[in-house]
Scaffold this active site. Structure first.
Site, short mmCIF file in Angstrom:
data_model
loop_
_atom_site.label_atom_id
_atom_site.label_comp_id
_atom_site.label_asym_id
_atom_site.label_seq_id
_atom_site.Cartn_x
_atom_site.Cartn_y
_atom_site.Cartn_z
N HIS A 1 0.83 -1.21 0.00
CA HIS A 1 0.00 0.00 0.00
C HIS A 1 0.86 1.25 0.00
O HIS A 1 1.81 1.35 0.79
CB HIS A 1 -0.90 0.02 1.25
CG HIS A 1 -1.65 1.31 1.42
ND1 HIS A 1 -1.47 2.14 2.50
CD2 HIS A 1 -2.56 1.91 0.62
CE1 HIS A 1 -2.25 3.20 2.37
NE2 HIS A 1 -2.93 3.08 1.25
N SER A 2 0.56 2.19 -0.89
CA SER A 2 1.22 3.49 -0.90
C SER A 2 2.74 3.32 -0.95
O SER A 2 3.27 2.66 -1.84
CB SER A 2 0.76 4.30 0.31
OG SER A 2 1.08 5.67 0.19
N PHE A 3 3.48 3.88 0.03
CA PHE A 3 4.93 3.72 0.07
C PHE A 3 5.33 2.24 0.07
O PHE A 3 6.41 1.87 -0.42
CB PHE A 3 5.49 4.41 1.32
CG PHE A 3 6.94 4.16 1.56
CD1 PHE A 3 7.91 4.92 0.92
CD2 PHE A 3 7.36 3.16 2.42
CE1 PHE A 3 9.26 4.68 1.13
CE2 PHE A 3 8.71 2.92 2.65
CZ PHE A 3 9.66 3.69 1.99
#
Length: 234
Positions: free
Chosen positions: A75-77
């Site tokens: 997720h994301s980073f």
């Protein structure tokens, strides 16, 4: 199935609580490690904590738990971390799921592909030691419900800066030949990832999915996200 869920910046394994619980209720295994220097492991942060540390964290879970056929969700980073893990351990993975995730080409960093405005904004939050970026407000992650926002605020921790400034050193192309799915949130869109989403949609063989949720879909829409992950994995 074995789901290995990698959280994003400022978060910890705790953010997957409601999704992991639903996956387990559906009869699957769900692993939610916290990256070094974040969450309950924030006290372990030092000047060396960076992308390679995070990849080591996730590879160690795969090794120590003797996992195979892993559905690796970044997720994301956490997309950067998932890419590094796939570069090292593709044989132990079934597929990659990039959940509104940051993806960068080899030789670049997470910070380098962000817009100049976002880079300036995040640079202003670096602490005096030069080790951490300060915590954004929950609404930046698409979390506006007061109860959910308060839950997030109590748990978010400053993010190790080196994770964003380290370059991504890869031996193989992004994804390393694994089946890849990019899941974009749409309610609302997360502006810092606009360029990444455009890149992901152009990748031959990649699947594209959307979910009507905020950037922190595991917090705002755990039921919908769980069903989507199960659909992708099947």
């Amino acid at each position: 199935m074995n789901f290995l869920l990698v959280h994003g910046a400022w978060h910890g394994g705790w953010c997957w609580r409601d999704v992991a619980g639903r996956l387990r209720q559906a009869g699957h295994a769900a692993w939610t490690p916290t990256l070094t220097g974040l969450g309950e492991r924030a006290h372990l942060l030092d000047a060396s904590t960076g992308l390679q540390t995070f990849a080591d964290d996730i590879c160690a879970v795969i090794e120590c738990e003797e996992l195979d056929e892993v559905v690796l969700v970044g997720h994301s980073f956490g997309g950067l971390v998932a890419t590094l893990v796939a570069d090292r351990m593709a044989a132990r993975l079934k597929q990659l799921v990039y959940l509104d995730a940051l993806i960068v080409p080899a030789g670049q960093s997470g910070m380098s592909i962000l817009s100049p405005e976002v880079r300036r904004e995040r640079s202003r939050t670096i602490d005096a030691e030069g080790l951490r970026m300060a915590i954004p407000s929950p609404d930046r992650f698409g979390v506006t419900d007061p109860v959910q926002a308060a839950w997030l605020s109590r748990r978010l921790t400053p993010h190790p800066l080196k994770g964003y400034t380290d370059t991504l050193d890869l031996v193989h192309p992004v994804g390393n030949g694994l089946p890849c799915t990019y899941v974009a949130v749409t309610d609302p869109w997360y502006p810092p990832l606009a360029g990444v989403r455009d890149w992901a949609r152009r990748q031959p063989g990649w699947q594209w999915r959307e979910i009507a949720a905020g950037h922190d879909a595991m917090v705002t829409s755990p039921e919908s996200l769980t069903q989507l992950l199960l659909d992708i994995a099947s």
